[in-house]
Design an enzyme around this catalytic site. Sequence first.
Site, PDB file in Angstrom:
ATOM      1  N   GLY A 181       0.837  -1.196   0.000  1.00  0.00           N
ATOM      2  CA  GLY A 181       0.000   0.000   0.000  1.00  0.00           C
ATOM      3  C   GLY A 181       0.874   1.249   0.000  1.00  0.00           C
ATOM      4  N   VAL A 237      -0.695  -7.517  -4.797  1.00  0.00           N
ATOM      5  CA  VAL A 237      -0.229  -8.752  -4.173  1.00  0.00           C
ATOM      6  C   VAL A 237      -1.347  -9.786  -4.328  1.00  0.00           C
ATOM      7  CG1 VAL A 237       0.294  -9.812  -1.928  1.00  0.00           C
ATOM      8  CG2 VAL A 237       1.311  -7.611  -2.551  1.00  0.00           C
ATOM      9  N   GLY A 271      -5.050   1.025   4.318  1.00  0.00           N
ATOM     10  CA  GLY A 271      -6.139   1.914   4.717  1.00  0.00           C
ATOM     11  C   GLY A 271      -6.690   1.566   6.076  1.00  0.00           C
ATOM     12  N   HIS A 444      13.516  36.417   3.456  1.00  0.00           N
ATOM     13  CA  HIS A 444      14.523  35.811   2.583  1.00  0.00           C
ATOM     14  C   HIS A 444      15.746  35.449   3.407  1.00  0.00           C
ATOM     15  CE1 HIS A 444      16.937  35.078  -0.990  1.00  0.00           C
ATOM     16  NE2 HIS A 444      17.911  35.768  -0.407  1.00  0.00           N
TER      17      HIS A 444
END
Length: 466
Positions: A181, A237, A271, A444
């Site tokens: 995953g 897989v 998940g 900066h």
Amino acid sequence: MSEIKTQLVVLGAGPGGYSAAFRAADLGIEAVIVDARETLGGVCLNVGCIPSKALLHVAKVIDDAKEMAAHGVTFGEPKIDLDKVRGWKDSVVSQLTKGLSGMSKMRKVKHVQGYGKFTGSNTLEVDGPDGKTVITFDNAIIAAGSEPVSLPFIPKDDARVIDSTGALEMADIPGKMLVLGGGIIGLEMGTVYRALGSQIDVVEFLDQLVPAADKDVVKIYQKFIKDKFNVMLETKVTGVEAKKDGLYVTFEGKQAPAEAVRYDKVLVAVGRRPNGKLIDAEKAGVHVDERGFINVDKQLRTNVAHIFAIGDVIGQPMLAHKAVHEGHVAAEVISGMKHYFDPKCIPSVAYTDPEMAWVGITEKEAKEQGLKVESASFPWAASGRAIASGRTEGMTKLIFDKDSHRILGGAIVGINAGEMLGEIGLAIEMGADAEDIALTIHAHPTLNESIGLAAEMYEGSITDLP
Ligand code: FAD
């Protein structure tokens, strides 16, 4: 059996649950929080966001030290003391969970440890180490979270097959590990184990890693990690066979190896599944869909007026900061406020190396929604700070509405992308346009400067006065 009567019970003490209980207590509501774990913090603090970041910090220092060789400073090979690495991770978690416990006590929020299930529309029964507790409540917030999805064809009782929780335990450093995953969690854990010495293969069914992210950002990430991970896209897989000397994995698809490949460990990161079906919600009359999600309205109210739901259990994106904000709204609504949850955007960050971060709309989503958008990007190869840091692979991209030039989305790949993303989220929430961002003076040399510079690159961002 003990009994408690309370104005509010919160089921689940993750970021959603504890935020809701704390906000409720701050608003004068008596709150009880129920969690099966001994400590507060849920998945995020105990086995999620926080321990993974503690380990990613270790990985970053190792990688940074190696990179320094190119700039004339060489350190010795890192010696990994896994017990100490684990100890560092655990100390970070316990510092935060102790902090939560203190905040909870300060607010007089009672923590009942045990597994809670509804027994009626105003009752919850908790089965804990000290026996059963019956809680009668006026209002409830379900914040039961989610758990990793497992795959049926993968051995379950083999210690070499792990999920994210197993990966965070750091039992050992496998020689060769497959990350099944290519989402955020799998890649983050892959980043940790690779830095500690594992060889990592990643297999992803779709045609890009982190499918929800901006494709240009992912393209840059994939290029950068080419020599670090073996990534197999559009590949799945088909089987995992447990043998004495390792797990033999077979693949199918575009980049599938012809033969089964041997791994020391397989990390399943396909998940997370909501915990809605595990709490007997139907006994309270709360509707849970077939996947385990609970539907709510913009005030986080379920179909039962005095029961609310928040966090992973109500749907995507499954992220801690979403849960926190939902928790606040639910508590405020219970206290009588007319608030509702309606953010313009929710940021997502993959704390990989380099990081990937995105917020608001992606070009793919704009296309699906029929929105006319334009984008402007600033490559970090032209950023003084990125060059001075030896990390020029990054890019900052902004997405604007074609007609109004208002910013609708943004995506960044590069070191510290997650920290930088806040400015873009704020710009979206405030309805800023390209000119507002271009005219904002950024310090900066910072990486944040690239946000202003990307806006300047957008044609039409500099206009004359009317
Ligand atoms: P959870 O944190 O899931 O907590 C739910 C709690 O409810 C758990 O403690 C559970 O024990 C308890 N519970 C459930 N049912 C019951 C019951 N019936 N009785 C008693 N207790 C119960 N998100 C981010 O935003 N950033 C990240 O960097 C990030 N990294 C992650 C890394 C990993 C490895 C993982 C796994 C997740 C990560 N997440 C991250 C996701 C994040 O952890 C979740 O989105 C977040 O924890 C969801 O919060 P929640 O309040 O919905 O519930």
